[in-house]
Design an enzyme around this catalytic site. Structure first.
Site: not given
Ligand code: OGA
Ligand code: MN
Length: 301
Positions: A277, A120, A122, A292
């Site tokens: 990712h 995806h 974000d 994040r």
């Molecule tokens: C995000 C996500 C990936 C992870 O924070 O947007 O997809 O490895 N995280 O935690």
């Molecule tokens: Mn993500």
């Protein structure tokens, strides 16, 4: 002589990496042939403008950067993030107290589902999807819990001119509902995602182009992430689905990817305009905790 259906010609006339780019403040080591670089020689808690200029240049070039052994507080992570732009807010998980832009991404030992466990980009379901995401690791399993990243410019470049033209004429209908609504993936299981609800954001739909142009590099990138796309514009679901499946499978082929193994103190910053990712969910019974921050972006074109 058999040829794998999943192999691609290397597009030698459009290299992703420009080896002539020089850095004096930081060291930059690519992590794969087409996406990702590990950056060393920098303390993200205190960077000057000149150092940030080099980080930013490396980021546009490599699309996702990795830093190790960083000791930063949520305020320092915000400070680093502000160099990229204005901080975004996330409507589906409560933020840290006193830090409205910092979202804890936690998988407890007994949680089954992980956050981001599918390819995806974000917040692509917003009118202005997040430009960048900065993820900082506090606690990670000794092995497992890696994150995969795929270059959507490399995936676009590898398509035939005919397919590039066809996809370049398509738009997709983006929505948070597939994962975040009361019928969505995260509501069906016990997950922190279920604890905060923003009905309006869950139900909103925005149309974005399937091929977008990166506003800073001018490069074209595939922009269709399956968890956030309902169907293609002006098409029925059963007409859209085969095209969406093709795009997803192609875009996430191994040769467009890199993989990051986290340690406590690792930090990744990726460009959602040209990267998808995938958080691996391969550490049952172990705890993982990240902070994040997302950066506001523009309307895709
Ligand atoms: C995000 C996500 C990936 C992870 O924070 O947007 O997809 O490895 N995280 O935690
Ligand atoms: Mn993500």
């Amino acid at each position: 002589m058999s040829q794998s259906v999943s192999s691609f010609e290397t597009t030698s006339d459009s290299p992703t990496m420009d080896s002539s780019v020089k850095y004096t403040k930081i060291r930059v080591e690519p992590t794969s042939g087409c996406i990702g670089a590990e950056v060393s020689g920098v303390d993200l808690a205190k960077i000057d403008d000149e150092t940030f200029e080099e980080i930013h240049r490396a980021w546009l070039e490599h699309q996702v950067l990795f830093f190790r052994d960083q000791k930063i507080t949520p305020s320092e992570q915000e400070g680093f993030a502000r160099h990229f732009g204005e901080l975004d807010t996330y409507p589906f998980i409560p933020s840290l107290p006193d830090h409205p832009h910092v979202i804890p991404i936690v998988k407890e030992r007994d949680t089954k589902l992980n956050f981001g466990g599918g390819w995806h980009s974000d917040m692509s379901y917003q009118e202005k999807p997040s430009m960048a995401t900065i993820l900082y690791a506090l606690e990670v399993p000794p092995h497992g819990g890696d994150t995969l990243f795929a270059s959507m410019t490399a995936a676009y470049d590898a398509l035939s001119p005919g397919m590039q033209t066809m996809l370049g004429n398509l738009n997709a209908v983006f929505t948070a509902a597939k994962v975040h609504s009361s019928e969505g993936l995260y509501s069906k299981v016990d997950h922190p995602m279920g604890k905060k609800k923003d009905e309006a954001k869950e139900q909103a739909r925005f149309i974005h182009p399937v091929v977008r142009t990166h506003p800073e590099t001018g490069r074209k990138a595939l922009y269709m992430d399956a968890p956030h796309v309902e169907r293609l514009e002006n098409m029925r679901l059963h007409e859209s689905q085969p095209l969406m499946d093709f795009i997803s499978n192609h875009a996430t082929s191994p040769q467009f990817t890199t993989r990051f193994r986290w340690q406590p103190g690792s930090l990744a910053v990726w460009d959602n305009r040209c990267v998808q990712h995938y958080a691996l969910n391969d550490y049952p019974g172990q705890r993982r905790e990240m902070n994040r921050i997302t950066i506001k972006g523009d309307v895709p074109y």
